[in-house]
Design a protein around this motif. Structure first.
Motif, PDB file in Angstrom:
ATOM      1  N   LEU A  33       0.821  -1.216   0.000  1.00  0.00           N
ATOM      2  CA  LEU A  33       0.000   0.000   0.000  1.00  0.00           C
ATOM      3  C   LEU A  33       0.850   1.260   0.000  1.00  0.00           C
ATOM      4  CD1 LEU A  33      -3.061  -0.500   2.365  1.00  0.00           C
ATOM      5  CD2 LEU A  33      -3.030  -0.189  -0.097  1.00  0.00           C
ATOM      6  N   THR A  34       1.882   1.260   0.808  1.00  0.00           N
ATOM      7  CA  THR A  34       2.739   2.445   0.900  1.00  0.00           C
ATOM      8  C   THR A  34       3.379   2.761  -0.447  1.00  0.00           C
ATOM      9  OG1 THR A  34       3.173   2.084   3.242  1.00  0.00           O
ATOM     10  CG2 THR A  34       4.749   3.447   2.044  1.00  0.00           C
ATOM     11  N   LEU A  35       3.939   1.764  -1.110  1.00  0.00           N
ATOM     12  CA  LEU A  35       4.582   1.997  -2.408  1.00  0.00           C
ATOM     13  C   LEU A  35       3.575   2.475  -3.455  1.00  0.00           C
ATOM     14  CD1 LEU A  35       7.058  -1.016  -2.548  1.00  0.00           C
ATOM     15  CD2 LEU A  35       7.584   1.389  -2.079  1.00  0.00           C
ATOM     16  N   ALA A  36       2.406   1.879  -3.471  1.00  0.00           N
ATOM     17  CA  ALA A  36       1.378   2.279  -4.436  1.00  0.00           C
ATOM     18  C   ALA A  36       0.926   3.710  -4.205  1.00  0.00           C
ATOM     19  CB  ALA A  36       0.188   1.326  -4.355  1.00  0.00           C
ATOM     20  N   PHE A  37       0.662   4.066  -2.955  1.00  0.00           N
ATOM     21  CA  PHE A  37       0.169   5.409  -2.674  1.00  0.00           C
ATOM     22  C   PHE A  37       1.269   6.465  -2.766  1.00  0.00           C
ATOM     23  CE2 PHE A  37      -3.578   3.248  -0.889  1.00  0.00           C
ATOM     24  CZ  PHE A  37      -4.559   3.946  -1.590  1.00  0.00           C
ATOM     25  N   ARG A  38       2.512   6.099  -2.523  1.00  0.00           N
ATOM     26  CA  ARG A  38       3.596   7.071  -2.703  1.00  0.00           C
ATOM     27  C   ARG A  38       3.701   7.487  -4.166  1.00  0.00           C
ATOM     28  NH1 ARG A  38       8.517   4.909   1.052  1.00  0.00           N
ATOM     29  NH2 ARG A  38       7.646   5.569   3.037  1.00  0.00           N
ATOM     30  N   GLN A  39       3.478   6.550  -5.073  1.00  0.00           N
ATOM     31  CA  GLN A  39       3.490   6.903  -6.497  1.00  0.00           C
ATOM     32  C   GLN A  39       2.306   7.784  -6.837  1.00  0.00           C
ATOM     33  OE1 GLN A  39       3.600   3.144  -8.543  1.00  0.00           O
ATOM     34  NE2 GLN A  39       5.831   3.102  -8.562  1.00  0.00           N
ATOM     35  N   GLN A  40       1.151   7.428  -6.320  1.00  0.00           N
ATOM     36  CA  GLN A  40      -0.084   8.137  -6.643  1.00  0.00           C
ATOM     37  C   GLN A  40      -0.163   9.517  -5.980  1.00  0.00           C
ATOM     38  OE1 GLN A  40      -3.475   5.809  -5.513  1.00  0.00           O
ATOM     39  NE2 GLN A  40      -4.740   6.665  -7.122  1.00  0.00           N
ATOM     40  N   PHE A  41       0.337   9.638  -4.762  1.00  0.00           N
ATOM     41  CA  PHE A  41       0.225  10.869  -3.991  1.00  0.00           C
ATOM     42  C   PHE A  41       1.598  11.388  -3.581  1.00  0.00           C
ATOM     43  CE2 PHE A  41      -3.779   8.612  -3.143  1.00  0.00           C
ATOM     44  CZ  PHE A  41      -4.694   9.574  -3.521  1.00  0.00           C
ATOM     45  N   SER A  42       2.539  11.391  -4.494  1.00  0.00           N
ATOM     46  CA  SER A  42       3.922  11.769  -4.165  1.00  0.00           C
ATOM     47  C   SER A  42       4.034  13.185  -3.618  1.00  0.00           C
ATOM     48  CB  SER A  42       4.818  11.615  -5.391  1.00  0.00           C
ATOM     49  OG  SER A  42       4.369  12.459  -6.431  1.00  0.00           O
ATOM     50  N   GLU A  43       3.114  14.065  -3.961  1.00  0.00           N
ATOM     51  CA  GLU A  43       3.192  15.453  -3.487  1.00  0.00           C
ATOM     52  C   GLU A  43       2.705  15.610  -2.049  1.00  0.00           C
ATOM     53  OE1 GLU A  43      -0.744  14.736  -5.300  1.00  0.00           O
ATOM     54  OE2 GLU A  43       1.271  14.441  -6.049  1.00  0.00           O
ATOM     55  N   VAL A  44       1.968  14.623  -1.508  1.00  0.00           N
ATOM     56  CA  VAL A  44       1.457  14.767  -0.142  1.00  0.00           C
ATOM     57  C   VAL A  44       1.948  13.688   0.816  1.00  0.00           C
ATOM     58  CG1 VAL A  44      -0.607  16.083  -0.733  1.00  0.00           C
ATOM     59  CG2 VAL A  44      -0.700  13.600  -0.747  1.00  0.00           C
ATOM     60  N   LEU A  45       2.458  12.579   0.297  1.00  0.00           N
ATOM     61  CA  LEU A  45       3.018  11.529   1.155  1.00  0.00           C
ATOM     62  C   LEU A  45       4.528  11.631   1.136  1.00  0.00           C
ATOM     63  CD1 LEU A  45       0.925   8.334   0.343  1.00  0.00           C
ATOM     64  CD2 LEU A  45       0.910   9.653   2.440  1.00  0.00           C
ATOM     65  N   MET A  54      -6.874   1.984   4.914  1.00  0.00           N
ATOM     66  CA  MET A  54      -7.622   2.782   3.950  1.00  0.00           C
ATOM     67  C   MET A  54      -8.994   3.056   4.533  1.00  0.00           C
ATOM     68  SD  MET A  54      -6.449   0.964   0.366  1.00  0.00           S
ATOM     69  CE  MET A  54      -8.038   1.138  -0.290  1.00  0.00           C
ATOM     70  N   ASP A  55      -9.573   4.193   4.146  1.00  0.00           N
ATOM     71  CA  ASP A  55     -10.935   4.457   4.588  1.00  0.00           C
ATOM     72  C   ASP A  55     -11.893   3.689   3.676  1.00  0.00           C
ATOM     73  OD1 ASP A  55     -11.198   5.927   2.237  1.00  0.00           O
ATOM     74  OD2 ASP A  55     -11.624   7.822   3.231  1.00  0.00           O
ATOM     75  N   GLY A  56     -13.153   3.808   3.888  1.00  0.00           N
ATOM     76  CA  GLY A  56     -14.148   3.085   3.111  1.00  0.00           C
ATOM     77  C   GLY A  56     -14.260   3.534   1.667  1.00  0.00           C
ATOM     78  N   GLU A  57     -13.585   4.621   1.299  1.00  0.00           N
ATOM     79  CA  GLU A  57     -13.649   5.142  -0.061  1.00  0.00           C
ATOM     80  C   GLU A  57     -12.334   4.967  -0.817  1.00  0.00           C
ATOM     81  OE1 GLU A  57     -15.156   9.143   0.155  1.00  0.00           O
ATOM     82  OE2 GLU A  57     -16.855   8.513   1.359  1.00  0.00           O
ATOM     83  N   GLY A  58     -11.404   4.193  -0.261  1.00  0.00           N
ATOM     84  CA  GLY A  58     -10.142   3.915  -0.939  1.00  0.00           C
ATOM     85  C   GLY A  58      -9.056   4.951  -0.729  1.00  0.00           C
ATOM     86  N   ASN A  59      -9.234   5.842   0.230  1.00  0.00           N
ATOM     87  CA  ASN A  59      -8.221   6.854   0.542  1.00  0.00           C
ATOM     88  C   ASN A  59      -7.253   6.313   1.595  1.00  0.00           C
ATOM     89  OD1 ASN A  59      -9.440   8.940  -1.093  1.00  0.00           O
ATOM     90  ND2 ASN A  59     -11.033   9.011   0.467  1.00  0.00           N
ATOM     91  N   PRO A  60      -5.962   6.619   1.457  1.00  0.00           N
ATOM     92  CA  PRO A  60      -4.989   6.079   2.398  1.00  0.00           C
ATOM     93  C   PRO A  60      -5.018   6.758   3.768  1.00  0.00           C
ATOM     94  CG  PRO A  60      -3.899   7.540   0.853  1.00  0.00           C
ATOM     95  CD  PRO A  60      -5.320   7.415   0.403  1.00  0.00           C
ATOM     96  N   ILE A  61      -4.858   5.941   4.793  1.00  0.00           N
ATOM     97  CA  ILE A  61      -4.638   6.419   6.159  1.00  0.00           C
ATOM     98  C   ILE A  61      -3.185   6.107   6.448  1.00  0.00           C
ATOM     99  CG2 ILE A  61      -5.217   6.122   8.591  1.00  0.00           C
ATOM    100  CD1 ILE A  61      -8.040   5.283   7.639  1.00  0.00           C
ATOM    101  N   PHE A  62      -2.417   7.124   6.798  1.00  0.00           N
ATOM    102  CA  PHE A  62      -0.974   6.924   6.943  1.00  0.00           C
ATOM    103  C   PHE A  62      -0.426   7.597   8.180  1.00  0.00           C
ATOM    104  CE2 PHE A  62      -1.356  10.905   4.669  1.00  0.00           C
ATOM    105  CZ  PHE A  62      -0.309  11.679   5.132  1.00  0.00           C
ATOM    106  N   PHE A  70      -2.835  10.439   9.575  1.00  0.00           N
ATOM    107  CA  PHE A  70      -3.551  11.309   8.651  1.00  0.00           C
ATOM    108  C   PHE A  70      -4.394  10.499   7.678  1.00  0.00           C
ATOM    109  CE2 PHE A  70       0.202  13.631   9.895  1.00  0.00           C
ATOM    110  CZ  PHE A  70      -0.229  14.935  10.037  1.00  0.00           C
ATOM    111  N   LEU A  71      -5.417  11.132   7.151  1.00  0.00           N
ATOM    112  CA  LEU A  71      -6.187  10.621   6.029  1.00  0.00           C
ATOM    113  C   LEU A  71      -5.891  11.521   4.850  1.00  0.00           C
ATOM    114  CD1 LEU A  71      -8.544   8.988   4.675  1.00  0.00           C
ATOM    115  CD2 LEU A  71     -10.054  10.779   5.553  1.00  0.00           C
ATOM    116  N   CYS A  72      -5.542  10.933   3.716  1.00  0.00           N
ATOM    117  CA  CYS A  72      -5.314  11.704   2.496  1.00  0.00           C
ATOM    118  C   CYS A  72      -6.573  11.590   1.651  1.00  0.00           C
ATOM    119  CB  CYS A  72      -4.100  11.171   1.737  1.00  0.00           C
ATOM    120  SG  CYS A  72      -3.751  12.126   0.245  1.00  0.00           S
ATOM    121  N   ASP A  73      -7.325  12.664   1.559  1.00  0.00           N
ATOM    122  CA  ASP A  73      -8.589  12.685   0.822  1.00  0.00           C
ATOM    123  C   ASP A  73      -8.513  13.765  -0.245  1.00  0.00           C
ATOM    124  OD1 ASP A  73     -11.186  12.186   0.050  1.00  0.00           O
ATOM    125  OD2 ASP A  73     -12.093  13.127   1.804  1.00  0.00           O
ATOM    126  N   TYR A  74      -8.596  13.368  -1.500  1.00  0.00           N
ATOM    127  CA  TYR A  74      -8.472  14.296  -2.634  1.00  0.00           C
ATOM    128  C   TYR A  74      -7.167  15.084  -2.580  1.00  0.00           C
ATOM    129  CZ  TYR A  74     -13.357  13.308  -3.603  1.00  0.00           C
ATOM    130  OH  TYR A  74     -14.534  12.679  -3.886  1.00  0.00           O
TER     131      TYR A  74
END
Length: 95
Positions: A33-45, A54-62, A70-74
């Motif tokens: 999960l960390t590697l996948a979301f770091r690519q997707q959200f590199s500007e905030v993670l 993850m929350d119920g909507e597929g957003n990462p909790i890190f 934190f929750l990264c939402d949008y």
């Protein structure tokens, strides 16, 4: 994190992923999960944060390097808890 070492991936008010997970959590690890979301959200993670759930909507909790959760939402980070312990205390309810 001590919780991951003691319990592995488990449900504690929310699904918490580790290096090996209980059967109800699934096969995806905290590393996956960390590697996948770091690519997707590199500007905030940051490179020192890691995704624990993850929350119920597929957003990462890190967690960040200071242990804050934190929750990264949008693409916006929302502080959920000052620590992992606080997150569990606020989300785990006894039956």
């Amino acid at each position: 994190m001590q919780f991951m070492k003691m319990f592995g991936g488990a449900y504690a008010g929310l699904a918490v992923l580790a290096f090996s997970n209980g059967s109800s959590i699934g096969n995806e690890t905290v590393i996956d999960l960390t590697l996948a979301f770091r690519q997707q959200f590199s500007e905030v993670l940051s490179p020192t944060s890691y995704v624990i759930s993850m929350d119920g909507e597929g957003n990462p909790i890190f967690m960040d390097s200071l242990g804050k959760v934190f929750l990264c939402d949008y693409g916006i980070n929302q502080l959920l808890a000052e620590s992992f312990e606080q997150l569990i205390e606020e989300n785990f309810f006894e039956w």
